[in-house]
Design a protein around this motif. Structure first.
Motif, short mmCIF file in Angstrom:
data_model
loop_
_atom_site.label_atom_id
_atom_site.label_comp_id
_atom_site.label_asym_id
_atom_site.label_seq_id
_atom_site.Cartn_x
_atom_site.Cartn_y
_atom_site.Cartn_z
N UNK A 1 2.35 -3.81 3.93
CA UNK A 1 2.34 -3.12 5.23
C UNK A 1 2.40 -1.62 5.02
N UNK A 2 1.89 -0.90 5.98
CA UNK A 2 1.95 0.57 5.94
C UNK A 2 2.29 1.07 7.35
N UNK A 3 2.84 2.27 7.41
CA UNK A 3 3.08 2.91 8.70
C UNK A 3 2.46 4.30 8.64
N UNK A 4 1.73 4.67 9.68
CA UNK A 4 1.15 6.02 9.68
C UNK A 4 0.16 6.20 10.80
N UNK A 5 -0.71 7.21 10.66
CA UNK A 5 -1.71 7.46 11.69
C UNK A 5 -2.86 6.45 11.52
N UNK A 6 -3.81 6.49 12.42
CA UNK A 6 -4.90 5.50 12.33
C UNK A 6 -6.07 6.13 11.57
N UNK A 7 -5.81 6.53 10.33
CA UNK A 7 -6.84 7.20 9.55
C UNK A 7 -7.30 6.29 8.41
N UNK A 8 -8.39 6.71 7.77
CA UNK A 8 -8.89 5.93 6.63
C UNK A 8 -7.87 5.96 5.48
N UNK A 9 -7.15 7.09 5.40
CA UNK A 9 -6.15 7.23 4.32
C UNK A 9 -5.10 6.13 4.40
N UNK A 10 -4.71 5.79 5.61
CA UNK A 10 -3.66 4.77 5.77
C UNK A 10 -4.23 3.39 5.38
N UNK A 11 -5.51 3.21 5.67
CA UNK A 11 -6.18 1.95 5.30
C UNK A 11 -6.25 1.83 3.77
N UNK A 12 -6.51 2.98 3.12
CA UNK A 12 -6.53 3.00 1.64
C UNK A 12 -5.16 2.65 1.08
N UNK A 13 -4.14 3.17 1.74
CA UNK A 13 -2.78 2.88 1.27
C UNK A 13 -2.48 1.39 1.37
N UNK A 14 -2.98 0.78 2.45
CA UNK A 14 -2.77 -0.65 2.63
C UNK A 14 -3.46 -1.41 1.48
N UNK A 15 -4.66 -1.00 1.16
CA UNK A 15 -5.41 -1.63 0.07
C UNK A 15 -4.65 -1.49 -1.25
N UNK A 16 -4.16 -0.27 -1.50
CA UNK A 16 -3.44 -0.02 -2.76
C UNK A 16 -2.14 -0.80 -2.85
N UNK A 17 -1.56 -1.09 -1.71
CA UNK A 17 -0.29 -1.83 -1.74
C UNK A 17 -0.48 -3.33 -1.95
N UNK A 18 -1.72 -3.80 -1.84
CA UNK A 18 -1.95 -5.22 -2.09
C UNK A 18 -1.76 -5.49 -3.58
N UNK A 19 -0.97 -6.47 -3.96
CA UNK A 19 -0.85 -6.79 -5.38
C UNK A 19 -2.24 -7.16 -5.94
N UNK A 20 -2.47 -6.85 -7.20
CA UNK A 20 -3.81 -7.06 -7.80
C UNK A 20 -4.34 -8.46 -7.56
N UNK A 21 -3.47 -9.45 -7.72
CA UNK A 21 -3.91 -10.84 -7.59
C UNK A 21 -4.46 -11.15 -6.20
N UNK A 22 -3.99 -10.40 -5.20
CA UNK A 22 -4.42 -10.65 -3.82
C UNK A 22 -5.71 -9.92 -3.45
N UNK A 23 -6.12 -8.95 -4.31
CA UNK A 23 -7.26 -8.11 -3.92
C UNK A 23 -8.60 -8.83 -4.00
#
Ligand code: ZN
Length: 243
Positions: A139-161
């Motif tokens: 999960x992430x908290x922030x504005x509705x920008x692409x950057x926050x979406x990238x953060x969500x992607x990065x927070x996914x454990x590798x196995x889940x990507x």
């Protein structure tokens, strides 16, 4: 007649040269020490036991609000928040709560509006839920920008990507998530239904995420702490259900 005379002393300097000095927010008598200048509660209550603390915190997670806890348990909300902070620090990380990935699992992505202090201060909550385990993978908290979406992607454990992902038509998902595994769909498809349903659970349980109420977060720090607390314990409950 039996009379007991109690002589109060200053808890800091032991002086008896103390005078009454009003009450605090919880209606406890306070004193002022003329010897050392301390302002303290005259008869501090006994410390709360661990199980009492957990019960009070648990009520907070069932839509009670902090001021409600103050009234019911006669305890300062500052104290409840301090317990919460301490409690959340001891919780495992989100990754540690996750069950092993299942190859044919699917991640459902969505974002939910929330705000801190005033409505203009939008704090979007972006989440990914595992359809098989019903656990919040990131999960992430922030504005509705692409950057926050990238953060969500990065927070996914590798196995889940490598899993297939579904989201709404927000462009950022299409830019960030791999084209081979990602699909944008409308709500009517039902492919993000579990994620949307989880937001209902969140709003049902925590007053600060409910729209059009006077319960809302006053600080970014607690907005994050409370969400982390809820998500982590939710995942732990889900893993117990799966075993
Ligand atoms: Zn003193």
């Amino acid at each position: 007649m039996i009379q007991t005379i109690i002589t109060h002393k200053c808890s800091r300097c032991e002086s008896t040269n103390i005078v009454k000095n009003g009450h605090n927010k919880c209606s406890n008598q306070q004193y002022y020490c003329k010897a050392c200048g301390a302002h303290r509660v005259l008869e501090p209550k006994q410390k709360y036991k661990q199980e009492d603390k957990e019960t009070i915190l648990q009520t907070y997670k069932e839509r009670a609000n902090l001021r409600g806890s103050e009234r019911i348990f006669d305890i300062s909300r500052i104290t409840v928040l301090a317990w919460l902070r301490e409690y959340v620090q001891k919780l495992p990380t989100l990754r540690e709560t996750l069950l092993p990935v299942v190859p044919d699992d699917v991640l459902e992505l969505d974002e939910m509006y929330s705000f801190v202090f005033k409505k203009e201060n939008k704090n979007w909550i972006g989440t990914a839920i595992s359809r098989k385990h019903r656990q919040i993978v990131a999960f992430v908290i922030g504005d509705r920008s692409e950057a926050i979406c990238k953060r969500l992607w990065k927070r996914l454990p590798l196995a889940y990507r490598s899993l297939h992902t579904f989201s709404d038509f927000w462009q950022a998902y299409q830019n960030v998530f791999p084209k081979e595994t990602h699909r944008s769909v409308g709500k009517e498809s039902g492919e993000t239904a579990h994620m949307e349903r989880w937001y209902n659970t969140l709003r049902q349980r925590l007053g600060r995420f409910v729209r059009k109420t006077l319960s809302f977060s006053k600080s970014d720090v607690y907005h994050h702490i409370v969400l982390k607390w809820f998500v982590t314990e939710y995942n732990m409950e889900q893993s117990l259900l799966t075993i």
